[in-house]
Design an enzyme around this catalytic site. Sequence first.
Site, PDB file in Angstrom:
ATOM      1  N   LEU A 316       0.692  -1.336   0.098  1.00 35.45           N
ATOM      2  CA  LEU A 316      -0.041  -0.045  -0.172  1.00 35.45           C
ATOM      3  C   LEU A 316       0.751   1.106   0.032  1.00 35.45           C
ATOM      4  O   LEU A 316       0.629   2.198  -0.694  1.00 35.45           O
ATOM      5  CB  LEU A 316      -0.905   0.054   1.383  1.00 35.45           C
ATOM      6  CG  LEU A 316      -1.856   1.269   1.439  1.00 35.45           C
ATOM      7  CD1 LEU A 316      -2.657   1.228   0.211  1.00 35.45           C
ATOM      8  CD2 LEU A 316      -2.607   1.173   2.829  1.00 35.45           C
ATOM      9  N   LYS A 319       2.210   1.743  -3.400  1.00 29.91           N
ATOM     10  CA  LYS A 319       1.081   2.086  -4.329  1.00 29.91           C
ATOM     11  C   LYS A 319       0.888   3.393  -4.167  1.00 29.91           C
ATOM     12  O   LYS A 319       0.592   4.494  -5.269  1.00 29.91           O
ATOM     13  CB  LYS A 319       0.111   1.235  -4.196  1.00 29.91           C
ATOM     14  CG  LYS A 319      -1.250   1.808  -5.218  1.00 29.91           C
ATOM     15  CD  LYS A 319      -0.915   1.295  -6.453  1.00 29.91           C
ATOM     16  CE  LYS A 319      -1.891   1.837  -7.291  1.00 29.91           C
ATOM     17  NZ  LYS A 319      -1.693   1.666  -8.931  1.00 29.91           N
ATOM     18  N   GLU A 320       0.955   4.147  -2.901  1.00 27.15           N
ATOM     19  CA  GLU A 320       0.502   5.501  -2.584  1.00 27.15           C
ATOM     20  C   GLU A 320       1.896   6.659  -2.997  1.00 27.15           C
ATOM     21  O   GLU A 320       1.811   7.379  -3.477  1.00 27.15           O
ATOM     22  CB  GLU A 320       0.289   5.744  -1.129  1.00 27.15           C
ATOM     23  CG  GLU A 320      -1.021   5.211  -0.767  1.00 27.15           C
ATOM     24  CD  GLU A 320      -2.302   5.915  -1.282  1.00 27.15           C
ATOM     25  OE1 GLU A 320      -2.053   6.911  -1.650  1.00 27.15           O
ATOM     26  OE2 GLU A 320      -3.156   5.321  -1.564  1.00 27.15           O
ATOM     27  N   SER A 321       3.085   6.155  -2.740  1.00 30.12           N
ATOM     28  CA  SER A 321       4.053   6.976  -2.256  1.00 30.12           C
ATOM     29  C   SER A 321       5.260   6.491  -3.419  1.00 30.12           C
ATOM     30  O   SER A 321       6.370   7.335  -3.391  1.00 30.12           O
ATOM     31  CB  SER A 321       4.455   7.581  -1.171  1.00 30.12           C
ATOM     32  OG  SER A 321       4.990   6.644  -0.304  1.00 30.12           O
ATOM     33  N   TYR A 449      -7.271  -0.367  -8.409  1.00 29.93           N
ATOM     34  CA  TYR A 449      -6.175   0.036  -7.294  1.00 29.93           C
ATOM     35  C   TYR A 449      -6.231  -1.162  -6.218  1.00 29.93           C
ATOM     36  O   TYR A 449      -5.117  -1.431  -5.943  1.00 29.93           O
ATOM     37  CB  TYR A 449      -6.862   1.175  -6.463  1.00 29.93           C
ATOM     38  CG  TYR A 449      -6.105   1.729  -5.463  1.00 29.93           C
ATOM     39  CD1 TYR A 449      -4.865   2.924  -5.356  1.00 29.93           C
ATOM     40  CD2 TYR A 449      -6.434   1.493  -3.913  1.00 29.93           C
ATOM     41  CE1 TYR A 449      -4.369   2.892  -4.202  1.00 29.93           C
ATOM     42  CE2 TYR A 449      -6.050   1.738  -3.104  1.00 29.93           C
ATOM     43  CZ  TYR A 449      -4.872   2.763  -3.031  1.00 29.93           C
ATOM     44  OH  TYR A 449      -4.263   2.967  -1.944  1.00 29.93           O
TER      45      TYR A 449
END
Length: 466
Positions: A316, A319-321, A449
Amino acid sequence: MSKISISSVFLLIIAFELTSCKPNVEEKKVPEYWENPAVLDFDAIKKRGFIRAVVDNSSTSYYIYRGRTMGYEFELLRNLANQLGVSLRLIVKHDLEDGFRLLNKGKADIVAINFEVNEERKKLANFTAPLNSMKTVVVQRKDQSHVDSLTQLSNKKVYIKKGTIYKERLSVLSDSLSLSLAIEEKNTSLEDLINQVIEEKIDYTVVDNDIALVNATYNDLLDVSLTVSQPNPVAWAIRKNAPQLEAKINEWIERIDRTGYKAILYHKYFLNKKNSYHRSSSAFSSVSGDRISAYDEIIKKGADNLGWDWRLLAALVYKESRFNHSAVSYAGAVGLLQLMPVTLQRFGVNDPNNPNESLRGGVNYLKYLDGFWLDRVPDNNERIKFILASYNVGHGHVQDAWRLAYKYGKDNKRWKNVAYYLERKSKPEVYRDPWVKSGYAKGHVTVRYVREVYGLYESYKVLVAS
């Protein structure tokens, strides 16, 4: 001559008849695993929605580098899956025989390891059109154990990967040159054997030229110049009774040759030596290290707080940053877990660029979402998908889809049913439904996502220790 009584003759006749009627005690030969392959061709794979491929964890096949899934075979397979209109699932195996077993039992569809095709392997599977050509080389150190010719390998021991063509090749070489050559097979990866040479645990191994060159680039100690065989075509293995799949893959191979895609990938992984060095020697590579990111420790702590596998939380964060603690999105989300300003304030994050604070705030938000869905979705594994979707698009939109699933008689505790309606929340007839409270949403983006986070998590589970 002794007399035989009538009763004795009768008993002998009965015994003879019983013996002649007795079934053959010789047991039927059990078919070898490749003789009756599972019936599973492209139509069935397409209907199932995914294709499974056996790969190796190596710097040229499939690995994790700084959280990202990489590898020559991996990128080829991902392109193939897109071309076929299915998703990709990977199975990591060092043992080649295991790969062929999985293939013939229908638990894999391709063995995507570059095989040289020979008569022995043709018994086990069919092979695609050639993807490349490779030669075989000796990997050795530039020290006192170094040899300059194949004849100097006489009375030496060469270690090879189990199940490879190298054993046959070295045996032929030994006979033709009258060498007294000891060959020992090991059930491990080519990369591991090369590392054993570097660490002086063994003196010689034999591998394909491409992986030898990549490793020699960042190890001056290695010599990979001694050739065992000249270039031969290599291909992937498929079941013998899957002609549709074979034709589809061969069409794809012709296409990537024609468009130059394969040449671009080959340059990326084999000719760009500097990048190969960094990807293969980094502590954040699954080939040479055991870390995903510089933040593994705080991710593990956060995952313990959530009750999650730390590799899921790492997926996660990536995926985010992309593990960039100062990342800022176009919408103004910041930090490792890309929190919006209102969420930062709500969950006590004063400095979003501080990785510890950012991660703690994100974990607190995830815990809040877990509490929101706890009674609505009791199953932990299902609930995590609802949490991830809510993290991406907001729990109001996910709850709308949850309501719609209930309205239409679907089990709204199952993510796949809720995802169906979430994907359709961009349609006026759906987002204007009276059961919908939060309006329009690009729900298909959120469903993708969740799928991508879980896909990355599956790769981390395979390649990174828990």
